[in-house]
Design an enzyme around this catalytic site. Sequence first.
Site, mmCIF file in Angstrom:
data_model
loop_
_atom_site.group_PDB
_atom_site.id
_atom_site.type_symbol
_atom_site.label_atom_id
_atom_site.label_comp_id
_atom_site.label_asym_id
_atom_site.label_seq_id
_atom_site.Cartn_x
_atom_site.Cartn_y
_atom_site.Cartn_z
ATOM 1 N N CYS A 258 -22.231 -5.297 -18.288
ATOM 2 C CA CYS A 258 -23.504 -5.541 -17.608
ATOM 3 C C CYS A 258 -24.027 -6.939 -17.926
ATOM 4 C CB CYS A 258 -24.533 -4.496 -18.034
ATOM 5 S SG CYS A 258 -24.220 -2.835 -17.357
ATOM 6 N N CYS B 212 -23.591 -4.511 -12.903
ATOM 7 C CA CYS B 212 -24.734 -3.755 -13.424
ATOM 8 C C CYS B 212 -25.644 -4.694 -14.210
ATOM 9 C CB CYS B 212 -24.270 -2.586 -14.301
ATOM 10 S SG CYS B 212 -23.218 -3.052 -15.690
#
Length: 305
Positions: A121, A202
Site C-alpha cells: 500500500c 491500495c
Amino acid sequence: MPLQQGSARMRQRTVLLVGIVLLLAALVLAVVLASLLTHGRHEVIPKMLKWKDRGTTKNLQEVILGRCYNYITAQHPELGDKDCLKIWESLKDAFIYKNPCNITPEDYQPLMELASHPIPCNKSLFWSKTGDLVHRYTKSNQNFLTLEDTLLGYMADRISWCGDPSAPGINYESCPKRNECESNPGSVFWKMASKMFAEAACGVVQVMLNGSVEAGAFRSSSIFGSIEIFNLDPDKVSEVHIWLMQDIGGPQSESCSGHSIRRLMSILEERNFKVICEDNYRPVQLLQCVHNPDHTDCRLCTNST
C-alpha cells in the site's frame, strides 16, 4: 486342345498386362494429384506479413528468463518461489503460431496468474507521458513502484514479440502497431498488466503527468485514462495524488487548474476518491534539476546568499 490352351494363356497374359498398366496409370495419377494438392496448399498459406513496428526481440527467451531470474533473486528475493521457466512458457504459448491481430486476454491469463505478486500500500505510482522521468524517480526512491517495477512490467519493458501462423511461429522481422490492429500481442499484454496493477493498488496512490504536453496532461485515450483510472478500487484506495510535472525549459501548457486536470479530478471524485494535485512536485523537480543544474528553471533548487 493344345491350340485352345495356348489361346487361353495369351488371353490371361493380356488381361494381366492390361491390369498392370492400369495399376501403374492409377499410381502415376495419384502421385500427380497429390503433388498438385500439396502445391495448392503451399500457395494458400500466407507469407509472413510485413508490419510497421519492430519485430520480436532477438533471443527473447534468454532476455525474459534473465530478467525474471534477476528480479526474483537479486531484486526481490521474497518472490523466489516464482517459476521463471513456467512464466516464459506461458508467455510463449500466448502468441507463438498465432495471428498477431487476434490475441485475446484469455491468451495471457496463465501468465498473469503466474507472475502476479502483491503491491504494498501507498507505493503504486501511475504515469502518462512521463516515462523517462518517472522511472528515474523510482530508481532513486524505492518508496514507489510503477508497473515497470513489477515482475511483469520489468520482464516486458522495452521489448516486443509477436507470432505468425506459419513456421517458425515467431515473427522477428516486424510486429503490428496498435493502429494496424488493436488486438496485437503487445497492446493486449500491457492492457491486462495495467488493469491488474490498478486493481492491486491500495492506500494513497500517485500519478505523474506531463504539464508540458500541448494537448493536455490527462488524455482519456491513454492507458491511465482508459484502463487504470477505472480499475482503482475506492474501497482500497484512500487518496489519489496528482504530480503535474513540467519539462525543464519546456512549455508550461497546463497546471493543476487546467482543463484536462479538472476533468481528471471530476472523474476521480465521482468515483469517491479524495484527490490532491501538486504542480511540479518538488522531489521530482529536484531530480529534473540534477540533469539541468544551470537552467533558470532550477534556480529554486539553489540557496540564495
